[in-house]
Design a protein around this motif. Structure first.
Motif, PDB file in Angstrom:
ATOM      1  N   GLY A  85      13.243  40.187 -42.483  1.00 35.17           N
ATOM      2  CA  GLY A  85      11.999  40.406 -41.736  1.00 35.17           C
ATOM      3  C   GLY A  85      10.828  39.677 -42.365  1.00 35.17           C
ATOM      4  O   GLY A  85      10.013  39.061 -41.665  1.00 35.17           O
ATOM      5  N   ASP A  86      10.746  39.716 -43.691  1.00 34.51           N
ATOM      6  CA  ASP A  86       9.673  38.988 -44.378  1.00 34.51           C
ATOM      7  C   ASP A  86       9.854  37.478 -44.237  1.00 34.51           C
ATOM      8  O   ASP A  86       8.883  36.742 -44.063  1.00 34.51           O
ATOM      9  CB  ASP A  86       9.620  39.373 -45.863  1.00 34.51           C
ATOM     10  N   LEU A  87      11.092  37.009 -44.326  1.00 39.66           N
ATOM     11  CA  LEU A  87      11.333  35.577 -44.120  1.00 39.66           C
ATOM     12  C   LEU A  87      10.937  35.163 -42.704  1.00 39.66           C
ATOM     13  O   LEU A  87      10.336  34.106 -42.501  1.00 39.66           O
ATOM     14  CB  LEU A  87      12.805  35.235 -44.349  1.00 39.66           C
ATOM     15  N   ALA A  88      11.281  35.997 -41.741  1.00 37.06           N
ATOM     16  CA  ALA A  88      10.948  35.687 -40.347  1.00 37.06           C
ATOM     17  C   ALA A  88       9.444  35.594 -40.150  1.00 37.06           C
ATOM     18  O   ALA A  88       8.969  34.733 -39.406  1.00 37.06           O
ATOM     19  CB  ALA A  88      11.543  36.737 -39.412  1.00 37.06           C
ATOM     20  N   ALA A  89       8.703  36.453 -40.821  1.00 34.99           N
ATOM     21  CA  ALA A  89       7.245  36.393 -40.699  1.00 34.99           C
ATOM     22  C   ALA A  89       6.722  35.058 -41.201  1.00 34.99           C
ATOM     23  O   ALA A  89       5.771  34.500 -40.640  1.00 34.99           O
ATOM     24  CB  ALA A  89       6.605  37.549 -41.470  1.00 34.99           C
ATOM     25  N   ALA A  90       7.345  34.524 -42.247  1.00 36.57           N
ATOM     26  CA  ALA A  90       6.912  33.235 -42.779  1.00 36.57           C
ATOM     27  C   ALA A  90       7.339  32.077 -41.880  1.00 36.57           C
ATOM     28  O   ALA A  90       6.628  31.078 -41.774  1.00 36.57           O
ATOM     29  CB  ALA A  90       7.465  33.040 -44.191  1.00 36.57           C
ATOM     30  N   TRP A  91       8.504  32.192 -41.220  1.00 37.44           N
ATOM     31  CA  TRP A  91       9.009  31.106 -40.381  1.00 37.44           C
ATOM     32  C   TRP A  91       8.496  31.160 -38.952  1.00 37.44           C
ATOM     33  O   TRP A  91       8.651  30.198 -38.199  1.00 37.44           O
ATOM     34  CB  TRP A  91      10.541  31.122 -40.361  1.00 37.44           C
ATOM     35  N   SER A  92       7.887  32.252 -38.531  1.00 39.35           N
ATOM     36  CA  SER A  92       7.504  32.414 -37.134  1.00 39.35           C
ATOM     37  C   SER A  92       6.342  31.549 -36.657  1.00 39.35           C
ATOM     38  O   SER A  92       6.374  31.066 -35.532  1.00 39.35           O
ATOM     39  CB  SER A  92       7.185  33.887 -36.844  1.00 39.35           C
ATOM     40  N   PRO A  93       5.310  31.352 -37.468  1.00 38.22           N
ATOM     41  CA  PRO A  93       4.175  30.583 -36.936  1.00 38.22           C
ATOM     42  C   PRO A  93       4.572  29.169 -36.507  1.00 38.22           C
ATOM     43  O   PRO A  93       5.416  28.524 -37.133  1.00 38.22           O
ATOM     44  CB  PRO A  93       3.191  30.540 -38.104  1.00 38.22           C
ATOM     45  N   ALA A  94       3.946  28.683 -35.460  1.00 39.59           N
ATOM     46  CA  ALA A  94       4.284  27.381 -34.883  1.00 39.59           C
ATOM     47  C   ALA A  94       4.056  26.224 -35.853  1.00 39.59           C
ATOM     48  O   ALA A  94       4.710  25.188 -35.733  1.00 39.59           O
ATOM     49  CB  ALA A  94       3.474  27.156 -33.607  1.00 39.59           C
ATOM     50  N   TRP A  95       3.175  26.362 -36.825  1.00 44.10           N
ATOM     51  CA  TRP A  95       2.929  25.247 -37.745  1.00 44.10           C
ATOM     52  C   TRP A  95       4.180  24.875 -38.534  1.00 44.10           C
ATOM     53  O   TRP A  95       4.288  23.760 -39.045  1.00 44.10           O
ATOM     54  CB  TRP A  95       1.757  25.536 -38.684  1.00 44.10           C
ATOM     55  N   ASN A  96       5.160  25.766 -38.615  1.00 47.50           N
ATOM     56  CA  ASN A  96       6.408  25.455 -39.310  1.00 47.50           C
ATOM     57  C   ASN A  96       7.188  24.326 -38.640  1.00 47.50           C
ATOM     58  O   ASN A  96       8.042  23.714 -39.281  1.00 47.50           O
ATOM     59  CB  ASN A  96       7.300  26.701 -39.397  1.00 47.50           C
ATOM     60  N   ASP A  97       6.919  24.067 -37.368  1.00 48.58           N
ATOM     61  CA  ASP A  97       7.637  23.001 -36.674  1.00 48.58           C
ATOM     62  C   ASP A  97       7.502  21.665 -37.404  1.00 48.58           C
ATOM     63  O   ASP A  97       8.401  20.844 -37.357  1.00 48.58           O
ATOM     64  CB  ASP A  97       7.137  22.852 -35.232  1.00 48.58           C
ATOM     65  N   GLY A  98       6.399  21.433 -38.081  1.00 49.47           N
ATOM     66  CA  GLY A  98       6.169  20.162 -38.764  1.00 49.47           C
ATOM     67  C   GLY A  98       6.713  20.102 -40.175  1.00 49.47           C
ATOM     68  O   GLY A  98       6.578  19.083 -40.845  1.00 49.47           O
TER      69      GLY A  98
END
Length: 191
Positions: A85-98
């Motif tokens: 769940g904590d990892l998902a919170a870090a990977w969820s924002p759209a800025w991770n696409d880059g």
């Protein structure tokens, strides 16, 4: 004759500005000169501290990514679910696409790569602790290949964000944690 000491306020202002730009515009659009301008600093202030964008961004991520909690819930499944769940919170924002750009740049910048790996190891420590607790409680008999377990948990998050351009749902996270839990408790993983 020694140079001027670093100004920690300036460094924090530069990191904060870079984080803001990274989360708003993504890695590909981030430029060191823009970070300097946004922080009302000189370009040399940025380049003196971070000679590459990859080095700056790895320091930014180490400073600003939300922490991964070391939840001791009393059961391996619940610990895995909290971790993912904590990892998902870090990977969820759209800025991770880059971030694929950052990962590519790390191949050519050994200092940034080392910083990124240290940050990743620190963020993985709660998983290491959860596995150790599960062994002590007798939920699993052996310590599994921890990098593999980490890959099984974080890989789907990265894949969904990178290729699907969307985060996992809470139901997806439940299935992911259940799958890894089942793997750990029924397959007799060897180190």
């Amino acid at each position: 004759m020694p140079g001027r000491p670093r100004d920690p306020d300036l460094e924090q202002r530069l990191l904060s500005t870079a984080w803001s730009m990274l989360t708003e515009h993504g890695y590909d659009a981030l430029a060191l000169a823009q970070v300097a301008a946004g922080a009302k600093a000189h370009r040399s202030d940025v380049y003196r501290r971070w000679p590459s964008k990859a080095r700056l961004v790895t320091d930014v991520l180490a400073e600003f990514l939300p922490p991964v909690a070391d939840a001791d819930t009393g059961s391996l499944y619940s610990d895995l679910r909290a971790f993912v769940g904590d990892l998902a919170a870090a990977w969820s924002p759209a800025w991770n696409d880059g971030l694929l750009g950052l990962l590519a740049d790390l191949r050519h910048d050994t200092d940034a790569d080392a910083t990124f790996r240290r940050m990743s190891a620190l963020r993985s420590q709660p998983l290491v602790n959860a596995i150790a607790r599960a062994v002590r409680r007798g939920e699993i008999a052996e310590v599994p290949d921890l990098p593999l377990v980490g890959n099984l948990l974080e890989g789907p998050l990265m894949h969904r964000r990178t290729f699907g351009h969307r985060p996992m749902t809470p139901d997806d996270l439940d299935v992911l944690a259940q799958s890894v839990h089942r793997f750990l408790t029924t397959t007799g993983v060897r180190t």
